[in-house]
Design an enzyme around this catalytic site. Sequence first.
Site, PDB file in Angstrom:
ATOM      1  CG  MET A 168      21.497  -4.229   8.905  1.00  0.00           C
ATOM      2  SD  MET A 168      21.144  -5.263   7.547  1.00  0.00           S
ATOM      3  CE  MET A 168      22.382  -6.376   7.691  1.00  0.00           C
TER       4      MET A 168
ATOM      5  CB  ILE B 280      19.779  -2.124  17.881  1.00  0.00           C
ATOM      6  CG1 ILE B 280      21.183  -2.275  19.100  1.00  0.00           C
ATOM      7  CG2 ILE B 280      18.781  -2.825  18.206  1.00  0.00           C
ATOM      8  CD1 ILE B 280      20.989  -1.962  20.415  1.00  0.00           C
TER       9      ILE B 280
ATOM     10  CB  SER C 286      14.759  -5.316  24.429  1.00  0.00           C
ATOM     11  OG  SER C 286      14.551  -4.481  25.559  1.00  0.00           O
TER      12      SER C 286
ATOM     13  CE1 TYR D  69      16.758  -1.008  21.608  1.00  0.00           C
ATOM     14  CE2 TYR D  69      15.446  -1.251  23.310  1.00  0.00           C
ATOM     15  CZ  TYR D  69      16.437  -1.991  22.659  1.00  0.00           C
ATOM     16  OH  TYR D  69      16.942  -2.781  22.982  1.00  0.00           O
TER      17      TYR D  69
ATOM     18  CE  LYS E  99      15.531  -4.483  19.994  1.00  0.00           C
ATOM     19  NZ  LYS E  99      16.462  -5.408  19.309  1.00  0.00           N
TER      20      LYS E  99
ATOM     21  CG  LEU F 243      20.954  -2.975  32.135  1.00  0.00           C
ATOM     22  CD1 LEU F 243      21.017  -2.051  30.793  1.00  0.00           C
ATOM     23  CD2 LEU F 243      21.003  -1.913  33.230  1.00  0.00           C
TER      24      LEU F 243
ATOM     25  CB  THR G 251      26.588  -3.946  25.750  1.00  0.00           C
ATOM     26  OG1 THR G 251      25.509  -3.216  25.682  1.00  0.00           O
ATOM     27  CG2 THR G 251      26.448  -5.358  25.723  1.00  0.00           C
TER      28      THR G 251
HETATM   29  P1  NAP Z   1      25.679  -2.631  20.795  1.00  0.00           P
HETATM   30  O1  NAP Z   1      26.649  -2.975  21.353  1.00  0.00           O
HETATM   31  O2  NAP Z   1      25.338  -1.387  20.469  1.00  0.00           O
HETATM   32  O3  NAP Z   1      25.796  -3.260  19.087  1.00  0.00           O
HETATM   33  C1  NAP Z   1      24.915  -2.837  18.146  1.00  0.00           C
HETATM   34  C2  NAP Z   1      25.593  -3.617  16.856  1.00  0.00           C
HETATM   35  O4  NAP Z   1      24.806  -3.368  15.543  1.00  0.00           O
HETATM   36  C3  NAP Z   1      26.922  -3.311  16.626  1.00  0.00           C
HETATM   37  O5  NAP Z   1      27.546  -4.167  16.262  1.00  0.00           O
HETATM   38  C4  NAP Z   1      26.872  -2.014  15.514  1.00  0.00           C
HETATM   39  O6  NAP Z   1      28.051  -2.106  14.790  1.00  0.00           O
HETATM   40  C5  NAP Z   1      25.552  -2.867  14.936  1.00  0.00           C
HETATM   41  N1  NAP Z   1      24.820  -1.525  13.952  1.00  0.00           N
HETATM   42  C6  NAP Z   1      24.446  -0.457  14.405  1.00  0.00           C
HETATM   43  N2  NAP Z   1      23.988   0.282  13.535  1.00  0.00           N
HETATM   44  C7  NAP Z   1      23.874  -0.469  12.194  1.00  0.00           C
HETATM   45  C8  NAP Z   1      23.418  -0.280  11.043  1.00  0.00           C
HETATM   46  N3  NAP Z   1      22.726   0.860  10.759  1.00  0.00           N
HETATM   47  N4  NAP Z   1      23.417  -1.230  10.203  1.00  0.00           N
HETATM   48  C9  NAP Z   1      23.876  -2.311  10.693  1.00  0.00           C
HETATM   49  N5  NAP Z   1      24.532  -2.813  11.916  1.00  0.00           N
HETATM   50  C10 NAP Z   1      24.431  -1.841  12.938  1.00  0.00           C
HETATM   51  O7  NAP Z   1      24.400  -3.433  21.171  1.00  0.00           O
HETATM   52  P2  NAP Z   1      24.114  -4.692  22.242  1.00  0.00           P
HETATM   53  O8  NAP Z   1      23.904  -3.781  23.459  1.00  0.00           O
HETATM   54  O9  NAP Z   1      25.144  -5.596  22.047  1.00  0.00           O
HETATM   55  O10 NAP Z   1      22.548  -5.035  21.915  1.00  0.00           O
HETATM   56  C11 NAP Z   1      22.551  -6.303  20.985  1.00  0.00           C
HETATM   57  C12 NAP Z   1      21.136  -6.620  20.801  1.00  0.00           C
HETATM   58  O11 NAP Z   1      20.681  -7.112  22.181  1.00  0.00           O
HETATM   59  C13 NAP Z   1      20.134  -5.608  20.404  1.00  0.00           C
HETATM   60  O12 NAP Z   1      19.082  -6.190  19.674  1.00  0.00           O
HETATM   61  C14 NAP Z   1      19.525  -5.022  21.631  1.00  0.00           C
HETATM   62  O13 NAP Z   1      18.302  -4.450  21.311  1.00  0.00           O
HETATM   63  C15 NAP Z   1      19.560  -6.299  22.280  1.00  0.00           C
HETATM   64  N6  NAP Z   1      19.407  -5.927  23.942  1.00  0.00           N
HETATM   65  C16 NAP Z   1      20.294  -5.388  24.671  1.00  0.00           C
HETATM   66  C17 NAP Z   1      20.114  -5.123  25.807  1.00  0.00           C
HETATM   67  C18 NAP Z   1      21.307  -4.348  26.642  1.00  0.00           C
HETATM   68  O14 NAP Z   1      21.298  -4.115  27.845  1.00  0.00           O
HETATM   69  N7  NAP Z   1      22.430  -4.624  26.070  1.00  0.00           N
HETATM   70  C19 NAP Z   1      18.928  -5.058  26.525  1.00  0.00           C
HETATM   71  C20 NAP Z   1      17.905  -5.760  25.869  1.00  0.00           C
HETATM   72  C21 NAP Z   1      18.075  -6.051  24.623  1.00  0.00           C
HETATM   73  P3  NAP Z   1      28.414  -0.938  13.887  1.00  0.00           P
HETATM   74  O15 NAP Z   1      28.517   0.157  14.528  1.00  0.00           O
HETATM   75  O16 NAP Z   1      30.175  -1.507  13.280  1.00  0.00           O
HETATM   76  O17 NAP Z   1      27.336  -0.914  12.588  1.00  0.00           O
END
Ligand code: NAP
Length: 301
Positions: A92, A120, A169, A182, A186, A216, A219
């Site tokens: 992306m 992200i 977030s 980050y 957001k 939070l 993951t």
């Molecule tokens: P994650 O496990 O790090 O997953 C991120 C995903 O994005 C992965 O599938 C990754 O796959 C993909 N990605 C990374 N760089 C990319 C790029 N350049 N192009 C396309 N895809 C890309 O994140 P998560 O914790 O599940 O979070 C998911 C969502 O929830 C995010 O929007 C995050 O801001 C939001 N969120 C999470 C939390 C939390 O605590 N976990 C809290 C608040 C909000 P590849 O590496 O295969 O590309």
Amino acid sequence: MATFVKILIGSILAAYLAMKWTAPSFHPESLKGARVLVTGASSGIGEQMAYHYARFGAQIVITARREKVLQQVAEKCLSLGAQKALYIPADMANESDPDRVVDFALEKLGGLDYLVLNHIGPTTFGMWEGDVEHTRWLMKVNFLSYIQMAWRALPSLEQSKGSLVVVSSLLGKMPNPFTLPYSSTKFALNGFFGSLYHELAMKKSNVSISICTLGLIDTDSAMDKVRFVKYAKGRYKYTSLPRHRGRIKYHHHWSNKTTGPLLSVVHTSHNSNKRLVSFNNKLLHPELLQLHSMNNICLQH
Ligand code: NAP
């Protein structure tokens, strides 16, 4: 006394009916065959969302960068009941990839009912040391690609009375130390899609927008980042910033727990039904899917 009891029972009944009346309704069958595109679906929340859609019999396209992992996730989606599960690797940060992914989904599924923007780019949490290049890159991945994909998919979502789901977030609502790039992406998402919500309403659009403001969630990638924050909080002895006191409120919401309230969502519209959803097992099942039928969601603070 009898009158008091009658009034009490009447009030409870009225409150119950009001709750029932305003509660969002969720029909699992509406997702059978639904055409869904989930981004960032190779791990974490995106992967889990893909599985939930799969269990409801949706037709799914998933995307992220790692092709091998996407292939495995797609296979699992099929085994869970997805009518279709296709994947397309994409970065992306690359200017043409957001459009390419939407076009692929439109072509393979014949349109879209749900566009779930969730990916992200990797970023570490730490003191801001002036890395403008990284912030520019992260803006591309976490923000600009979202608006590009949304724009590309809108005509199809309009036709299908579809939903645009933006995963945001708490850090897009509350400024915090150590998370500047980050957090900026957001905040940008909330500003853009919050405003788009109003414009779509003015145009009497069929498309519903859900902005999911997550706290939070444990993951792997989030827990890595939090480990640094715990270390940094000790290192910098962060207590207060006297000059800013009274003007900026800092909320310490980082927690060691991985099981606290994870996703808290409140309607921004008239009613204020609050719901808490946990990540493991229950995430988005069925609550998150219910969110698609709401107009706009944000965190209460
Ligand atoms: P994650 O496990 O790090 O997953 C991120 C995903 O994005 C992965 O599938 C990754 O796959 C993909 N990605 C990374 N760089 C990319 C790029 N350049 N192009 C396309 N895809 C890309 O994140 P998560 O914790 O599940 O979070 C998911 C969502 O929830 C995010 O929007 C995050 O801001 C939001 N969120 C999470 C939390 C939390 O605590 N976990 C809290 C608040 C909000 P590849 O590496 O295969 O590309």
